[in-house]
Write a protein that holds these residues in place. Structure first.
Motif, PDB file in Angstrom:
ATOM      1  N   LEU A  69       0.800  -1.223   0.000  1.00 53.47           N
ATOM      2  CA  LEU A  69       0.000   0.000   0.000  1.00 53.47           C
ATOM      3  C   LEU A  69       0.833   1.274   0.000  1.00 53.47           C
ATOM      4  CD1 LEU A  69      -2.827  -0.866   2.552  1.00 53.47           C
ATOM      5  CD2 LEU A  69      -2.959  -0.881   0.075  1.00 53.47           C
ATOM      6  N   GLU A  71       3.494   3.710  -1.095  1.00 50.34           N
ATOM      7  CA  GLU A  71       4.335   4.026  -2.237  1.00 50.34           C
ATOM      8  C   GLU A  71       5.417   5.017  -1.812  1.00 50.34           C
ATOM      9  OE1 GLU A  71       4.068   2.536  -5.096  1.00 50.34           O
ATOM     10  OE2 GLU A  71       2.233   1.435  -4.616  1.00 50.34           O
ATOM     11  N   THR A 145      -3.796  10.862  -4.273  1.00 52.69           N
ATOM     12  CA  THR A 145      -4.767   9.902  -4.799  1.00 52.69           C
ATOM     13  C   THR A 145      -5.261  10.305  -6.174  1.00 52.69           C
ATOM     14  OG1 THR A 145      -6.701  11.009  -3.818  1.00 52.69           O
ATOM     15  CG2 THR A 145      -5.518   9.429  -2.445  1.00 52.69           C
ATOM     16  N   SER A 158      -0.887   4.210  -7.285  1.00 56.58           N
ATOM     17  CA  SER A 158      -1.634   3.971  -6.054  1.00 56.58           C
ATOM     18  C   SER A 158      -1.027   4.786  -4.924  1.00 56.58           C
ATOM     19  CB  SER A 158      -1.612   2.478  -5.703  1.00 56.58           C
ATOM     20  OG  SER A 158      -0.270   2.049  -5.533  1.00 56.58           O
ATOM     21  N   SER A 159      -1.763   4.875  -3.839  1.00 57.22           N
ATOM     22  CA  SER A 159      -1.297   5.597  -2.658  1.00 57.22           C
ATOM     23  C   SER A 159      -1.915   4.964  -1.428  1.00 57.22           C
ATOM     24  CB  SER A 159      -1.699   7.071  -2.730  1.00 57.22           C
ATOM     25  OG  SER A 159      -1.483   7.724  -1.485  1.00 57.22           O
ATOM     26  N   GLU A 162      -5.432   6.201  -0.543  1.00 56.54           N
ATOM     27  CA  GLU A 162      -6.639   5.775  -1.249  1.00 56.54           C
ATOM     28  C   GLU A 162      -7.489   4.864  -0.367  1.00 56.54           C
ATOM     29  OE1 GLU A 162      -5.620   3.991  -4.935  1.00 56.54           O
ATOM     30  OE2 GLU A 162      -4.664   5.791  -5.737  1.00 56.54           O
ATOM     31  N   TRP A 163      -6.831   4.214   0.593  1.00 57.14           N
ATOM     32  CA  TRP A 163      -7.511   3.260   1.467  1.00 57.14           C
ATOM     33  C   TRP A 163      -8.599   3.922   2.301  1.00 57.14           C
ATOM     34  CZ3 TRP A 163      -6.324   2.875   6.992  1.00 57.14           C
ATOM     35  CH2 TRP A 163      -6.987   1.822   7.613  1.00 57.14           C
ATOM     36  N   ASP A 166     -12.014   3.500   0.683  1.00 55.01           N
ATOM     37  CA  ASP A 166     -12.258   2.138   0.211  1.00 55.01           C
ATOM     38  C   ASP A 166     -13.212   1.438   1.179  1.00 55.01           C
ATOM     39  OD1 ASP A 166     -12.178  -0.445  -0.709  1.00 55.01           O
ATOM     40  OD2 ASP A 166     -10.009  -0.476  -0.995  1.00 55.01           O
ATOM     41  N   GLU A 207      -6.001  -7.118  -5.342  1.00 54.96           N
ATOM     42  CA  GLU A 207      -5.598  -6.175  -6.372  1.00 54.96           C
ATOM     43  C   GLU A 207      -5.568  -6.856  -7.733  1.00 54.96           C
ATOM     44  OE1 GLU A 207      -1.874  -4.699  -5.048  1.00 54.96           O
ATOM     45  OE2 GLU A 207      -2.740  -3.288  -3.617  1.00 54.96           O
TER      46      GLU A 207
END
Length: 225
Positions: A69, A71, A145, A158-159, A162-163, A166, A207
């Motif tokens: 997750l 980055e 994001t 991704s970043s 972003e979670w 989600d 993913e």
């Protein structure tokens, strides 16, 4: 061939479902009691680790569960992470907030970034946990994001952040059940006590499934000659 006693089968099935419900209710009661007992201990730990520089950024990077997750462009933001806290609902152990506290930084104005887990009814009327959206107030040009993708990339970068938007709750439940309680052990043992291996594999599988679904929904166009 012997005749099947459907009435007896239905009665047994009803008994099984009733016992499963009782077990589930008992587990939730135990979880509530555990939260009540553990919270003062976690508060004591919180005071201790507040004096350790970069404790939470270090623990996140040591955890295998976050390796898929976080980055490289997330790291400067996470350097401002000062606290991680799980705020449990006192009446329902399935409901909780995971609160990430940040010092003032050049990326967003939020002091707290929150992952909130709630419960709703699914199509069958059963309780279903889900992650509620949370708005991060990014400063101009800093939204990780919403980075523009490079020409050779199939999707946007991704970043970790972003979670927070989600609905998936797997990582949230891992944080509450394993990562948060074991944070000090992860730190002192250099990540050897991290329980994230299975979680990382699950996240990678999810993913891959998402990418396959996206390819099915949006097949690549053939290039014109």
């Amino acid at each position: 061939m012997a005749e099947v006693d459907h009435a007896a089968l239905e009665a047994v099935q009803e008994e099984i479902e009733a016992l499963a419900k009782l077990t589930e209710d008992a587990e939730l009661e135990i979880a509530l009691k555990r939260n009540e007992l553990m919270t003062p201990v976690f508060e004591k730990r919180r005071e201790i680790i507040a004096k350790i520089p970069k404790f939470w950024p270090t623990v996140l990077q040591l955890s295998d569960a976050f390796s898929t997750l976080i980055e490289e462009h997330d790291l400067p933001v996470l350097e401002h992470l000062t606290d991680v806290w799980v705020k449990n609902d006192p009446k329902d152990a399935r409901l909780f907030d995971i609160v990430f506290t940040f010092s003032e930084n050049p990326y967003f104005t939020n002091k707290e970034v929150i992952k909130r887990v709630l419960v709703r009814k699914d199509e069958d009327g059963e309780d279903e946990p889900y992650g509620a959206d949370f708005k991060i107030d990014w400063k101009e040009g800093k939204d990780l994001t919403n980075l523009k993708r490079k020409k050779d990339e199939e999707s946007s970068p991704s970043s970790f952040f972003e979670w927070f938007n989600d609905e998936d709750v797997n990582l949230a439940q891992f944080i509450v059940q394993d990562f948060f309680p074991e944070a000090l052990s992860i730190y002192t043992n250099g990540g050897e006590d991290d329980f994230g291996d299975d979680q990382s594999e699950d996240l990678e599988d999810e993913e891959d499934e998402d990418e396959e679904e996206e390819e099915e929904e949006h097949p690549k166009k053939k290039s014109k000659k």
